[in-house]
Enzyme design. Structure first.
Site, mmCIF file in Angstrom:
data_model
loop_
_atom_site.group_PDB
_atom_site.id
_atom_site.type_symbol
_atom_site.label_atom_id
_atom_site.label_comp_id
_atom_site.label_asym_id
_atom_site.label_seq_id
_atom_site.Cartn_x
_atom_site.Cartn_y
_atom_site.Cartn_z
ATOM 1 C CB VAL A 1 -12.109 10.946 -101.157
ATOM 2 C CG1 VAL A 1 -11.744 10.388 -100.906
ATOM 3 C CG2 VAL A 1 -12.516 11.117 -102.618
ATOM 4 C CE LYS A 2 -18.207 7.305 -95.272
ATOM 5 N NZ LYS A 2 -19.325 6.334 -95.501
ATOM 6 C CB ILE A 3 -10.272 10.878 -95.212
ATOM 7 C CG1 ILE A 3 -9.818 10.609 -96.485
ATOM 8 C CG2 ILE A 3 -8.925 10.868 -94.410
ATOM 9 C CD1 ILE A 3 -9.028 12.117 -97.353
#
Length: 369
Positions: A140-142
């Protein structure tokens, strides 16, 4: 048969990922071909990439028609479309993940860019993505905003792998690495398994030169500094990576199965046509790193890329001199990276809005039909 240029990169310890994902590529076998022929071992996506994929052709029409019959929230419809693509890509990449023992084979999905300054909202959505997609090779990209840092730490502490995106500055990179290490330390304290969680720190490369060059043009002169900051920035980031992921604090995590947070070079297609189209690939080769490229850059590098060895370790004194020279010329590095972060968040937010508008337009088109 001689090895392709990209296979040679992998032999030098650098992983090649592609920054594009579409249902068309999944269903026609194009992604599998890239894996086989171009040594692609990971996939990243962002709102811009999904916006492009969903606006072309009719690959999503059938599922979209079914979703529209049961769901009114357009953002929710997008997530459900994207979840299916991400799961399918994760399945395709799973063998890579297994063989690499969890270092490669990842597929990345970005949280809603509208949450870039909302720590709790980011945590909740990142948790949801991991739960609903339910694949060990999901990233998941944050974004690496100040609000993103505690969300990154929290997700790592929960044992969830994270791709930290939109990194531009060296100080912010150090804060990202600190958040990752603190998350791992908390996971150890809670009795968690460090062997199942990894992370990458994604530096956006070409945009740094675009902004620094623009400022140099405004000042006038100093042409020798143009096209230099992005590579210098990445080379010094790599030196910080080696410093951070060594020493007593890091060594204490190694017996628990910790993996270093690799640097990932993103936005590696050159924006200035005056620059060599593969220079960000050629100059940023090094072990334990990732270069994520668009398809056009992959094709260009396969055609005429030059491999001199571990170029990330070359010219470090010159890289430091670039920073000195830019400061003397009147270019404020901290302000460059601040502006780039703000613009990066806004660009992804704009793409996300376009994506939702595109789904709305497609809904109207399908209803009319």
């Amino acid at each position: 048969m001689s090895k392709s240029r990209l296979h040679q990169l992998s032999e030098l310890g650098q992983s090649v990922w592609i920054d594009s994902l579409s249902r068309e590529w999944l269903r026609t076998g194009e992604l599998k071909r890239l894996m086989d022929e171009d040594a692609v071992v990971g996939v990243t996506s962002n709102p811009t990439i999904f916006q492009k994929a969903m606006s072309e052709g009719d690959w999503y029409d059938e599922q979209l028609r079914a979703l529209l019959a049961e769901e009114d929230d357009l953002k929710e419809i997008f997530f459900r479309l994207a979840f299916d693509d991400i799961r399918e890509a994760c399945e395709l990449m799973r063998q890579v993940w297994d063989v690499s023992e969890g270092q490669d084979g990842y597929v990345s999905l970005e949280v809603d860019p509208g949450l870039a300054y909302d720590t709790q909202g980011t945590i909740e959505q990142a948790q949801r993505f991991h739960e609903e997609i339910d694949r060990p090779n999901l990233y998941v990209k944050i974004p690496a905003t100040e609000a993103g840092l505690p969300a990154i730490e929290e997700m790592i502490a929960r044992g969830k792998s994270i791709n930290v995106t939109l990194i531009f500055g060296l100080d912010r990179y150090a804060a990202v690495a600190e958040a990752y290490i603190r998350g791992l330390e908390r996971l150890v304290e809670a009795g968690g398994d460090l062997t199942t969680v990894t992370s990458v720190a994604s530096f956006f490369v070409s945009r740094v030169d675009t902004e620094a060059d623009r400022r140099l043009d405004e000042i006038g002169g100093h042409g020798h500094l143009k096209g230099k900051l992005a590579i210098a920035n990445a080379k010094l980031a790599y030196q910080r990576y080696k410093e951070i992921f060594s020493g007593e604090r890091w060594d204490a995590l190694l017996p628990h199965g910790a993996s270093a947070q690799r640097c990932l070079w993103a936005s590696t297609s050159t924006k200035n046509p005056a620059y060599r189209d593969v220079m960000y690939v050629e100059e940023l080769i090094g072990p334990q790193t990732v270069n994520t490229m668009p398809k056009e850059t992959i094709e260009a590098f396969q055609d005429h890329g030059e491999i001199r060895g571990v170029t990330l370790e070359e010219g470090l004194d010159e890289a430091r001199e670039v920073f000195v020279g830019l400061a003397k010329a009147g270019v404020d590095y901290d302000d460059v990276t601040r502006v780039l972060e703000e613009e990066g968040v806004q660009k992804f937010a704009d793409s996300f809005d376009e994506l939702i508008e595109g789904i709305a337009a497609k809904r109207a088109e399908l209803v009319a039909a």
